[in-house]
Design a protein around this motif. Structure first.
Motif, mmCIF file in Angstrom:
data_model
loop_
_atom_site.group_PDB
_atom_site.id
_atom_site.type_symbol
_atom_site.label_atom_id
_atom_site.label_comp_id
_atom_site.label_asym_id
_atom_site.label_seq_id
_atom_site.Cartn_x
_atom_site.Cartn_y
_atom_site.Cartn_z
ATOM 1 N N PRO A 114 0.810 -1.206 0.000
ATOM 2 C CA PRO A 114 0.000 0.000 0.000
ATOM 3 C C PRO A 114 0.851 1.268 0.000
ATOM 4 N N MET A 115 0.198 2.393 -0.220
ATOM 5 C CA MET A 115 0.898 3.666 -0.301
ATOM 6 C C MET A 115 0.872 4.411 1.027
ATOM 7 N N ASP A 116 0.738 3.725 2.130
ATOM 8 C CA ASP A 116 0.579 4.403 3.410
ATOM 9 C C ASP A 116 1.756 5.300 3.755
ATOM 10 N N HIS A 117 2.961 4.997 3.259
ATOM 11 C CA HIS A 117 4.098 5.871 3.559
ATOM 12 C C HIS A 117 3.976 7.222 2.856
ATOM 13 N N LEU A 118 3.088 7.334 1.904
ATOM 14 C CA LEU A 118 2.882 8.617 1.235
ATOM 15 C C LEU A 118 1.676 9.370 1.789
ATOM 16 N N GLN A 119 0.974 8.763 2.739
ATOM 17 C CA GLN A 119 -0.171 9.417 3.358
ATOM 18 C C GLN A 119 0.268 10.285 4.535
ATOM 19 N N ARG A 120 1.558 10.308 4.791
ATOM 20 C CA ARG A 120 2.128 11.119 5.864
ATOM 21 C C ARG A 120 3.297 11.898 5.277
ATOM 22 N N PRO A 121 3.900 12.807 6.035
ATOM 23 C CA PRO A 121 5.020 13.573 5.485
ATOM 24 C C PRO A 121 6.174 12.671 5.017
ATOM 25 N N VAL A 122 6.764 13.050 3.902
ATOM 26 C CA VAL A 122 7.934 12.364 3.371
ATOM 27 C C VAL A 122 8.959 13.419 2.964
ATOM 28 N N SER A 123 10.197 13.005 2.843
ATOM 29 C CA SER A 123 11.265 13.919 2.435
ATOM 30 C C SER A 123 11.959 13.379 1.204
ATOM 31 N N MET A 124 12.384 14.279 0.335
ATOM 32 C CA MET A 124 13.225 13.913 -0.785
ATOM 33 C C MET A 124 14.639 14.336 -0.417
ATOM 34 N N ARG A 125 15.594 13.464 -0.661
ATOM 35 C CA ARG A 125 16.984 13.774 -0.373
ATOM 36 C C ARG A 125 17.849 13.313 -1.519
ATOM 37 N N SER A 126 19.010 13.912 -1.626
ATOM 38 C CA SER A 126 19.974 13.432 -2.608
ATOM 39 C C SER A 126 20.556 12.128 -2.087
ATOM 40 N N ASP B 44 10.625 18.628 1.590
ATOM 41 C CA ASP B 44 9.685 17.946 2.479
ATOM 42 C C ASP B 44 8.283 18.181 1.938
ATOM 43 N N VAL B 45 7.477 17.154 1.956
ATOM 44 C CA VAL B 45 6.086 17.302 1.525
ATOM 45 C C VAL B 45 5.177 16.569 2.494
ATOM 46 N N PRO B 46 3.978 17.129 2.768
ATOM 47 C CA PRO B 46 3.055 16.460 3.679
ATOM 48 C C PRO B 46 2.367 15.268 3.021
ATOM 49 N N PHE B 47 2.229 15.287 1.701
ATOM 50 C CA PHE B 47 1.576 14.212 0.963
ATOM 51 C C PHE B 47 2.030 14.291 -0.485
ATOM 52 N N VAL B 48 2.250 13.147 -1.103
ATOM 53 C CA VAL B 48 2.581 13.111 -2.527
ATOM 54 C C VAL B 48 2.008 11.834 -3.119
ATOM 55 N N LYS B 49 1.405 11.954 -4.293
ATOM 56 C CA LYS B 49 0.911 10.761 -4.975
ATOM 57 C C LYS B 49 2.104 9.899 -5.368
ATOM 58 N N GLU B 50 1.939 8.600 -5.317
ATOM 59 C CA GLU B 50 3.059 7.701 -5.566
ATOM 60 C C GLU B 50 3.632 7.877 -6.968
ATOM 61 N N GLY B 51 2.787 7.994 -7.968
ATOM 62 C CA GLY B 51 3.283 8.181 -9.332
ATOM 63 C C GLY B 51 4.077 9.461 -9.478
ATOM 64 N N THR B 52 3.621 10.515 -8.824
ATOM 65 C CA THR B 52 4.340 11.790 -8.850
ATOM 66 C C THR B 52 5.688 11.646 -8.166
ATOM 67 N N ALA B 53 5.693 10.978 -7.026
ATOM 68 C CA ALA B 53 6.944 10.774 -6.289
ATOM 69 C C ALA B 53 7.954 9.990 -7.119
ATOM 70 N N LEU B 54 7.489 8.928 -7.766
ATOM 71 C CA LEU B 54 8.380 8.124 -8.606
ATOM 72 C C LEU B 54 8.950 8.946 -9.750
ATOM 73 N N HIS B 55 8.099 9.749 -10.371
ATOM 74 C CA HIS B 55 8.540 10.568 -11.503
ATOM 75 C C HIS B 55 9.601 11.587 -11.077
ATOM 76 N N ILE B 56 9.361 12.269 -9.981
ATOM 77 C CA ILE B 56 10.301 13.282 -9.511
ATOM 78 C C ILE B 56 11.662 12.662 -9.212
#
Length: 169
Positions: free
Chosen positions: A62-74, A93-105
């Motif tokens: 499931p995408m539960d890890h994206l239903q809470r804040p996540v961080s992007m790092r190098s 840092d983002v409070p929520f991100v769709k999984e497809g968007t996160a993968l693309h970024i």
């Protein structure tokens, strides 16, 4: 006035320069609060848990890890922090991100964009006007909207105001 091929080559070169500049700027910590060193676009990104710093494995349910804040790092760490309280590899840092968007970024990190620009420039170097009205790389007529390879390289920029519909595929 140049041939359609040379005009199209210059159009693509200008778009590649814009892509490269944007990627390098995204990886340039000097543009962030508290500065940092210029990474020259050689930065890959990943999503992590902001508390533990553990890498999130995206692309699985499931995408539960994206239903809470996540961080992007190098993926690499650098000697400078992007801002107080964040590690030296913090990007976003983002409070929520769709999984497809996160993968693309993460997949289209500055390092990948810079590498793609480099490869496309090499293709453009091969497919240029030969001075006799043809493409030096494939022999197609240079004035008939450019060679297929250069038209394919231009196609992703069809929404750009300078894109010439006459050169479209």
């Amino acid at each position: 006035m140049g041939t359609a091929l040379s005009d199209l080559v210059e159009f693509v070169r200008a778009r590649l320069a814009e892509d490269e500049s944007t990627a390098r700027w995204a990886a340039d910590y000097r543009s962030r609060p508290n500065g940092g060193r210029d990474l020259s676009g050689d930065e890959r990104w990943q999503w992590v848990d902001p508390g533990s710093g553990a890498r999130l494995r995206l692309g699985r349910r499931p995408m539960d890890h994206l239903q809470r804040p996540v961080s992007m790092r190098s993926t690499g760490t650098y000697p400078w922090q992007s801002r107080p309280g964040f590690g030296p590899h913090h990007v976003l840092d983002v409070p929520f991100v769709k999984e497809g968007t996160a993968l693309h970024i993460a997949r289209h990190s500055p390092a990948r964009v810079v590498a793609e620009v480099r490869a496309k420039r090499l293709l453009l170097d091969m497919h240029r006007p030969d001075g006799r009205g043809a493409c030096a790389g494939c022999g197609e007529p240079a004035a008939a909207g450019g060679c297929t390879t250069v038209r394919l390289l231009a196609a992703p920029y069809a929404d750009h105001p300078a894109y010439q519909r006459a050169c479209a595929i």
